[in-house]
Design a protein around this motif. Structure first.
Motif, PDB file in Angstrom:
ATOM      1  N   MET A   1       0.839  -1.173   0.000  1.00  0.00           N
ATOM      2  CA  MET A   1       0.000   0.000   0.000  1.00  0.00           C
ATOM      3  C   MET A   1       0.888   1.240   0.000  1.00  0.00           C
ATOM      4  N   ASN A   2       0.409   2.285  -0.665  1.00  0.00           N
ATOM      5  CA  ASN A   2       1.161   3.524  -0.782  1.00  0.00           C
ATOM      6  C   ASN A   2       0.293   4.730  -0.459  1.00  0.00           C
ATOM      7  N   ALA A   3       0.957   5.799  -0.053  1.00  0.00           N
ATOM      8  CA  ALA A   3       0.295   7.085   0.133  1.00  0.00           C
ATOM      9  C   ALA A   3       1.329   8.171  -0.150  1.00  0.00           C
ATOM     10  N   SER A   4       0.866   9.275  -0.725  1.00  0.00           N
ATOM     11  CA  SER A   4       1.775  10.367  -1.083  1.00  0.00           C
ATOM     12  C   SER A   4       1.223  11.703  -0.630  1.00  0.00           C
ATOM     13  N   THR A   5       2.136  12.645  -0.435  1.00  0.00           N
ATOM     14  CA  THR A   5       1.772  14.014  -0.100  1.00  0.00           C
ATOM     15  C   THR A   5       2.856  14.948  -0.619  1.00  0.00           C
ATOM     16  N   PHE A   6       2.535  16.224  -0.649  1.00  0.00           N
ATOM     17  CA  PHE A   6       3.501  17.235  -1.094  1.00  0.00           C
ATOM     18  C   PHE A   6       3.433  18.419  -0.152  1.00  0.00           C
ATOM     19  N   PHE A   7       4.586  18.844   0.320  1.00  0.00           N
ATOM     20  CA  PHE A   7       4.694  19.993   1.216  1.00  0.00           C
ATOM     21  C   PHE A   7       5.360  21.124   0.445  1.00  0.00           C
ATOM     22  N   LYS A   8       4.576  22.152   0.124  1.00  0.00           N
ATOM     23  CA  LYS A   8       5.098  23.300  -0.623  1.00  0.00           C
ATOM     24  C   LYS A   8       5.941  24.148   0.321  1.00  0.00           C
ATOM     25  N   LEU A  40      11.811   2.328   7.795  1.00  0.00           N
ATOM     26  CA  LEU A  40      11.338   2.093   9.150  1.00  0.00           C
ATOM     27  C   LEU A  40      11.034   0.602   9.317  1.00  0.00           C
ATOM     28  N   PRO A  41      10.958   0.100  10.557  1.00  0.00           N
ATOM     29  CA  PRO A  41      10.673  -1.333  10.748  1.00  0.00           C
ATOM     30  C   PRO A  41       9.314  -1.764  10.194  1.00  0.00           C
ATOM     31  N   PHE A  42       8.371  -0.846  10.075  1.00  0.00           N
ATOM     32  CA  PHE A  42       7.002  -1.164   9.659  1.00  0.00           C
ATOM     33  C   PHE A  42       6.633  -0.589   8.295  1.00  0.00           C
ATOM     34  N   GLY A  43       7.527   0.165   7.667  1.00  0.00           N
ATOM     35  CA  GLY A  43       7.244   0.765   6.363  1.00  0.00           C
ATOM     36  C   GLY A  43       8.422   1.599   5.906  1.00  0.00           C
ATOM     37  N   GLN A  44       8.257   2.268   4.805  1.00  0.00           N
ATOM     38  CA  GLN A  44       9.338   3.091   4.267  1.00  0.00           C
ATOM     39  C   GLN A  44       8.778   4.379   3.696  1.00  0.00           C
ATOM     40  N   CYS A  45       9.670   5.346   3.488  1.00  0.00           N
ATOM     41  CA  CYS A  45       9.261   6.614   2.909  1.00  0.00           C
ATOM     42  C   CYS A  45      10.336   7.096   1.944  1.00  0.00           C
ATOM     43  N   GLY A  55       8.247  16.265  -1.756  1.00  0.00           N
ATOM     44  CA  GLY A  55       7.297  15.193  -2.018  1.00  0.00           C
ATOM     45  C   GLY A  55       7.647  13.992  -1.166  1.00  0.00           C
ATOM     46  N   LEU A  56       6.637  13.366  -0.577  1.00  0.00           N
ATOM     47  CA  LEU A  56       6.846  12.193   0.261  1.00  0.00           C
ATOM     48  C   LEU A  56       5.924  11.074  -0.203  1.00  0.00           C
ATOM     49  N   THR A  57       6.469   9.860  -0.310  1.00  0.00           N
ATOM     50  CA  THR A  57       5.677   8.688  -0.644  1.00  0.00           C
ATOM     51  C   THR A  57       5.974   7.600   0.375  1.00  0.00           C
ATOM     52  N   ASP A  62       0.573  -3.258   4.812  1.00  0.00           N
ATOM     53  CA  ASP A  62      -0.862  -3.235   5.090  1.00  0.00           C
ATOM     54  C   ASP A  62      -1.269  -1.853   5.620  1.00  0.00           C
ATOM     55  N   ALA A  63      -2.567  -1.656   5.767  1.00  0.00           N
ATOM     56  CA  ALA A  63      -3.093  -0.347   6.179  1.00  0.00           C
ATOM     57  C   ALA A  63      -2.604   0.097   7.553  1.00  0.00           C
ATOM     58  N   PRO A  64      -2.609  -0.770   8.583  1.00  0.00           N
ATOM     59  CA  PRO A  64      -2.111  -0.307   9.885  1.00  0.00           C
ATOM     60  C   PRO A  64      -0.637   0.116   9.838  1.00  0.00           C
ATOM     61  N   ALA A  65       0.189  -0.605   9.106  1.00  0.00           N
ATOM     62  CA  ALA A  65       1.608  -0.250   8.992  1.00  0.00           C
ATOM     63  C   ALA A  65       1.769   1.044   8.198  1.00  0.00           C
ATOM     64  N   LEU A  66       0.951   1.228   7.165  1.00  0.00           N
ATOM     65  CA  LEU A  66       1.002   2.465   6.394  1.00  0.00           C
ATOM     66  C   LEU A  66       0.583   3.646   7.264  1.00  0.00           C
ATOM     67  N   ASP A  67      -0.462   3.464   8.050  1.00  0.00           N
ATOM     68  CA  ASP A  67      -0.907   4.526   8.958  1.00  0.00           C
ATOM     69  C   ASP A  67       0.202   4.920   9.926  1.00  0.00           C
ATOM     70  N   LYS A  68       0.903   3.934  10.465  1.00  0.00           N
ATOM     71  CA  LYS A  68       1.984   4.204  11.413  1.00  0.00           C
ATOM     72  C   LYS A  68       3.143   4.920  10.722  1.00  0.00           C
ATOM     73  N   THR A  69       3.470   4.508   9.502  1.00  0.00           N
ATOM     74  CA  THR A  69       4.539   5.148   8.735  1.00  0.00           C
ATOM     75  C   THR A  69       4.189   6.614   8.486  1.00  0.00           C
ATOM     76  N   ILE A  70       2.970   6.870   8.029  1.00  0.00           N
ATOM     77  CA  ILE A  70       2.513   8.237   7.781  1.00  0.00           C
ATOM     78  C   ILE A  70       2.572   9.066   9.061  1.00  0.00           C
ATOM     79  N   GLN A  71       2.112   8.493  10.159  1.00  0.00           N
ATOM     80  CA  GLN A  71       2.088   9.207  11.432  1.00  0.00           C
ATOM     81  C   GLN A  71       3.501   9.595  11.880  1.00  0.00           C
ATOM     82  N   VAL A  72       4.432   8.662  11.799  1.00  0.00           N
ATOM     83  CA  VAL A  72       5.801   8.927  12.246  1.00  0.00           C
ATOM     84  C   VAL A  72       6.462   9.998  11.371  1.00  0.00           C
ATOM     85  N   ILE A  73       6.349   9.863  10.055  1.00  0.00           N
ATOM     86  CA  ILE A  73       6.968  10.833   9.152  1.00  0.00           C
ATOM     87  C   ILE A  73       6.317  12.210   9.323  1.00  0.00           C
TER      88      ILE A  73
END
Length: 98
Positions: A1-8, A40-45, A55-57, A62-73
Motif C-alpha cells: 500500500m502507498n500514500a503520497s503528499t507534497f509539502f510546498k 522504518l521497521p514497519f514501512g518506508q518513505c 514530495g513524500l511517498t 498493510d493499512a495499519p503499517a502504512l498509517d503508522k509510517t505516515i504518522q511517524v513521518i
C-alpha cells in the motif's frame, strides 16, 4: 500500500536532510541531494526535494503499517518545519489486481 503528499516549501532540501539525518541514527537511510529513502521497521518513505517543495511517498505491507509510517513521518516533519506549519494531506493509492 502507498500514500503520497507534497509539502510546498522553499526549504525542501533542508527538511529532506534533517529527516534523513535524524532517522539515520536509528534505521537504514540513504540520501543525496534532492532525494532520500527512510526504511522504518514497519514501512518506508521516499522523499524528493525540488524548488517547489518536498514530495513524500510512504509504503507498507498493510493499512495499519502504512498509517503508522505516515504518522511517524508527519510528526517528525511537523516538528522540524514548525515555523511553516505543514498541513500534509496524504492520498492513498489503492492496490490493483487483487
Amino acid at each position: 500500500m502507498n500514500a503520497s503528499t507534497f509539502f510546498k516549501t522553499e526549504n525542501a532540501e533542508r527538511y529532506l536532510g534533517t529527516l534523513c539525518k535524524h532517522f539515520g541514527h536509528k534505521v537504514p537511510v540513504s540520501f543525496e541531494s534532492g532525494s532520500g529513502h527512510i526504511e522504518l521497521p514497519f514501512g518506508q518513505c521516499d522523499l524528493r526535494a525540488d524548488t517547489a517543495g518536498l514530495g513524500l511517498t510512504a509504503s507498507a505491507a498493510d493499512a495499519p503499517a502504512l498509517d503508522k509510517t505516515i504518522q511517524v513521518i508527519t510528526n517528525h516533519l511537523e516538528r522540524f518545519a514548525f515555523r511553516e506549519n505543514p498541513d500534509l494531506n496524504w492520498s492513498r493509492t489503492e492496490p490493483t489486481g487483487a
